[in-house]
Design a protein around this motif. Structure first.
Motif, short mmCIF file in Angstrom:
data_model
loop_
_atom_site.label_atom_id
_atom_site.label_comp_id
_atom_site.label_asym_id
_atom_site.label_seq_id
_atom_site.Cartn_x
_atom_site.Cartn_y
_atom_site.Cartn_z
N LYS A 131 0.56 4.73 -2.16
CA LYS A 131 -0.29 4.40 -3.30
C LYS A 131 -1.76 4.61 -2.97
O LYS A 131 -2.53 5.08 -3.79
CB LYS A 131 -0.04 2.95 -3.71
N ASP A 132 -2.16 4.24 -1.75
CA ASP A 132 -3.55 4.35 -1.33
C ASP A 132 -3.77 5.61 -0.53
O ASP A 132 -2.84 6.28 -0.09
CB ASP A 132 -3.93 3.12 -0.48
N ASN A 133 -5.06 5.92 -0.31
CA ASN A 133 -5.41 7.05 0.55
C ASN A 133 -5.32 6.60 2.01
O ASN A 133 -6.16 5.84 2.48
CB ASN A 133 -6.81 7.55 0.23
N ASN A 175 1.32 11.76 9.46
CA ASN A 175 1.28 13.17 9.10
C ASN A 175 2.43 13.93 9.77
O ASN A 175 3.09 14.76 9.13
CB ASN A 175 -0.06 13.77 9.52
N LYS A 216 0.81 -1.21 0.00
CA LYS A 216 0.00 0.00 0.00
C LYS A 216 0.85 1.26 0.00
O LYS A 216 0.42 2.32 -0.44
CB LYS A 216 -0.94 -0.01 1.21
N ASN A 275 -5.13 7.21 6.18
CA ASN A 275 -5.46 8.12 7.27
C ASN A 275 -4.14 8.52 7.90
O ASN A 275 -3.55 7.79 8.69
CB ASN A 275 -6.36 7.42 8.30
N LYS A 276 -3.66 9.69 7.53
CA LYS A 276 -2.33 10.11 7.95
C LYS A 276 -2.27 10.53 9.42
O LYS A 276 -1.18 10.82 9.93
CB LYS A 276 -1.85 11.26 7.06
#
Length: 203
Positions: free
Chosen positions: A158-160, A146, A125, A162-163
């Protein structure tokens, strides 16, 4: 230790690209954290540990790696303290870590130099490229993805994600953190080698 390459179940690598250690990142089973996981996986039929790690790293991160021989190996049985041992010099490439026992089979980790830039594949991912300071940071305190990125951390996602989820260091990353302290000279030479044309003359 009754170790045999025929009894190895999984093989992984501390892949080094341009001075950075390459790790997978993705949600943990519970989905409440982001696991920082080594590159590697299970051996296929009639595959040697070296064959496994070369195949797995290519599949997961698109990297063609060159595993390098370690002059020493740490042996970790279950959750006991890792002991430093010296392997048979006749082996082509000795791993830097052996974990497990003959009954439960072994897992091994190699130091490996990357021949090209890593990219997340269909099997991963995302990837983190970690400096030694990044390794210590993630292993020493809770930090979200984050926060890591805001501190100039290097990630290829690559994927979205949850940072805002915390990065969870898996055992191989924690062991690397210890290696960076206990075997700093050797690891520093390996890191330097990864930035100067993958020269292995220091081994």
């Amino acid at each position: 230790m009754e170790y045999s390459f025929e009894n190895v179940r999984t093989s992984g690598a501390y892949g080094i690209f341009n001075g950075f250690f390459v790790f997978q990142v993705g949600p943990t089973e519970n989905g409440d954290k982001l696991g920082v996981v080594r590159l590697g996986g299970h051996s296929e039929e009639d595959e040697s540990p070296l064959d496994t790690v070369i195949r797995e790293v290519l599949e997961e991160a698109g990297i063609k790696v060159n595993p390098i021989n370690s002059p020493f190996t740490y042996y970790l049985e279950c959750h006991n303290q890792a002991n430093k041992i010296f392997m048979n010099e006749s082996e082509v490439v000795n791993p830097i870590l052996i974990k497990g026992n003959k009954e439960e089979l072994f897992s091994v980790m190699y130091i490996a130099l990357a021949g090209n830039e890593p990219h997340p594949s269909s099997e991963s991912k995302g990837l983190l490229l970690l400096s030694p300071k990044d390794v210590e940071l993630i292993c020493s305190r809770k930090i979200t993805l984050n926060e890591f990125l805001k501190q100039n951390g290097y990630a290829k996602l690559k994927d979205n994600f949850n940072k805002d989820l915390v990065l969870e260091p898996f055992p191989q990353l924690i062991f690397l953190s210890n290696l960076l302290k206990q075997e700093s000279n050797y690891i520093e030479k390996a890191i330097k080698s990864s930035t100067v044309g993958n020269d292995q003359s220091f081994i």
